[in-house]
Structure formats: C-alpha cells, structure tokens
Design an enzyme around this catalytic site. Structure first.
Site, PDB file in Angstrom:
ATOM      1  N   SER A 143       0.858  -1.190   0.000  1.00 37.86           N
ATOM      2  CA  SER A 143       0.000   0.000   0.000  1.00 37.86           C
ATOM      3  C   SER A 143       0.887   1.230   0.000  1.00 37.86           C
ATOM      4  CB  SER A 143      -0.884   0.020   1.251  1.00 37.86           C
ATOM      5  OG  SER A 143      -1.557   1.274   1.342  1.00 37.86           O
ATOM      6  N   TYR A 157      -1.501  -0.509  10.320  1.00 41.71           N
ATOM      7  CA  TYR A 157      -1.697  -1.044   8.964  1.00 41.71           C
ATOM      8  C   TYR A 157      -0.558  -0.596   8.052  1.00 41.71           C
ATOM      9  CZ  TYR A 157      -3.728  -1.090   4.218  1.00 41.71           C
ATOM     10  OH  TYR A 157      -3.949  -1.269   2.876  1.00 41.71           O
TER      11      TYR A 157
END
Ligand code: NAP
Length: 248
Positions: A143, A157
C-alpha cells in the site's frame, strides 16, 4: 503448462478484479477467502461466465495449518502452482497510535504480515527449481500507506505494509536464481469495501482531490499492474515495487 494462480483475499475488491483478469489471460484461478463464501462464489461464477476456470478455497492466511491445507487443495484441484498474489489484508477503525492495543496489533500483523510470509513460503516450496518446481512469480499487495504512514488513521496497517515491501525485496533476491520473480504493488486510494472497515466508507471521495490524477482508482487498474508483473512481459523485473496510486 497451464498457469495456476492463487489469489489470497480473492473474493472481493482488488483480489476479485485480479481473479477475473487473470482468468481472461488464461490462468486457472484459486480464489481464497476467509469468511464470505457467497462473495467468493460470486467471483468464481464471474470467472466461469467469462469462460475461465476458478475454484473458491476457504482459509485464514494467518493460520499456518489453513495455509498448508490451501496450497494442497490448489495443487489437487488445479495442478502445480505457477503464481501467487498475496492480496489478503485488513485494517481496523481509524485511530491514533496512543489508542492501539496489543490485540489489535497482533490481528493486523498476523493477517497482513505473517499471512503473506506463510503463503510466500508455501509458494516457494511449490515453485522453486531448487526443489524440483518449474519456477513462477509472486506479487505482494502492499500500500502507499507504507510510505505515507497513515497518521491519525492506521499507522499499524501502514507499518504492516512496510514489512510487505521488505519481504518483496528480500525474497526476490533470495529466490532470483530459482526461477521465481517476486514483485509488489503499492495501491493508493482504491474504491473497495475496505475503507468501511476503517469506519469511513466515503474515504476515497474525501481524499481524491489530493490525488494528482484527481480521482480514486478502480480495482481493475490495480489488477492490470499485478497481471503485468506476473506476466513474461515483466521477465527482467524482480524486487520491484510499483506504485498504482494516481501519483499520490
Ligand atoms: P477488501 O475489499 O476489504 O477485501 C479483502 C479481502 O481479503 C477479502 O476477500 C477478505 O475475505 C480477504 N481476507 C481478509 N482477511 C483474510 C484472512 N485472514 N485470510 C484470508 N483472506 C482474508 O480489500 P481490498 O481493498 O480489495 O484490498 C486488497 C489488498 O489491497 C489489501 O492487502 C489492502 O491492504 C490492499 N490495499 C487496498 C487499498 C484500497 O484503497 N482499497 C489501498 C492500498 C492497498 P473475507 O471477506 O472472506 O474476509
């Protein structure tokens, strides 16, 4: 040899788009999911309707025994594995680091990091020419959060995705001489259900003005990058991490 691709978290979002495109490009596809069997079945049906071959396989990637069983089932149902997309990933409610507890950190890291490592391990055991395999390719779905840090939202995350980038580089170097290429993609703001699990279903719309291309991305746009990295078109690309983020 018939290409056989396992996509973790293939039932929805980026994983489902990747399953469909991979099937259109001739892969037999194993669609892994954790709990939503109906969504996985929808993806399998969509592949079959487009003339491809797919099976749904339930497994929690954070469970070592589930992962081992999943890879056995892929081989039994579709034949020798030629590619893995480590796509399954989770995030939780937006918050600050000062509110994180160990239980949440374990959940995030167990799925996003340990799950990706376990699946990569099994894929190497199947595909490495050093172990009698035919070689293959792995794409890890990271990501842009790994670079941006996700302050005030989910630094846990983001950090788990930083670990995925390191896995990509390290494993790529480790198995480069064994017929396996390992690459990553770093999606930006992509329209999927994932943002709702952080408590903000409209997050892509809120932030899209800050994207140089002026909009959020679609799962299919990430799938096309993944399929390129898996393909022979990317034969000299390994250890690379491709940003698919509209410039953000
Ligand atoms: P999504 O729509 O929320 O789908 C997540 C998928 O992962 C589902 O198929 C889910 O299956 C599966 N999954 C979750 N935990 C699992 C586990 N422990 N074992 C097996 N499967 C599991 O997510 P997405 O937005 O498509 O994201 C896919 C990947 O792209 C993730 O790694 C995410 O971090 C990354 N990414 C997304 C964005 C974005 O903006 N959407 C941006 C950057 C990176 P069940 O439904 O059965 O639980």
């Amino acid at each position: 040899m018939n290409p056989v691709l396992l996509i973790t978290g293939g039932s929805r979002g980026i994983g489902a788009a990747t399953a469909l495109l991979a099937a259109q490009r001739g892969h037999a596809v194993a669609v892994n999911y954790r709990q939503d069997a109906a969504a996985a079945q929808q993806t399998v049906l969509a592949v079959e309707r487009s003339g491809g071959q797919a099976v749904a396989i339930q497994a929690d990637v954070s469970s070592e025994s589930d992962v081992e069983r999943m890879f056995r089932e892929v081989a039994q149902q579709l034949g020798p594995l030629t590619a893995l997309v480590n796509n399954a990933g989770i995030l939780e409610q937006q918050t600050r680091v000062e509110h994180l507890d160990a239980a949440r950190l374990r959940r995030i890291f167990e799925t996003n990091v340990i799950g990706s490592f376990l699946c990569a391990r099994e894929a190497v055991r199947c595909m490495s020419t050093r172990r009698g395999g035919q070689g293959g390719a792995i794409v890890n779905v990271s990501s842009r959060a790994a670079v941006l840090g996700s302050a005030g939202e989910y630094v846990d995350y983001a950090a788990s995705k930083g670990a995925i980038d390191t896995l990509t580089v390290g494993l790529a170097h480790e198995v480069a001489g064994e017929g396996i290429r390992v690459n990553g993609v770093r999606p930006g703001l992509i329209t999927t259900e994932m943002h709702a699990s952080g408590g903000e279903a409209g997050r892509v719309a809120r932030l899209s003005a800050g994207v140089p291309l002026g909009r959020g991305g679609e799962p299919e746009e990430v799938a096309r990058a993944i399929l390129w990295l898996l393909s022979d078109e990317a034969s000299y690309t390994t250890g690379a991490i491709l940003d698919v983020s509209g410039g953000r």
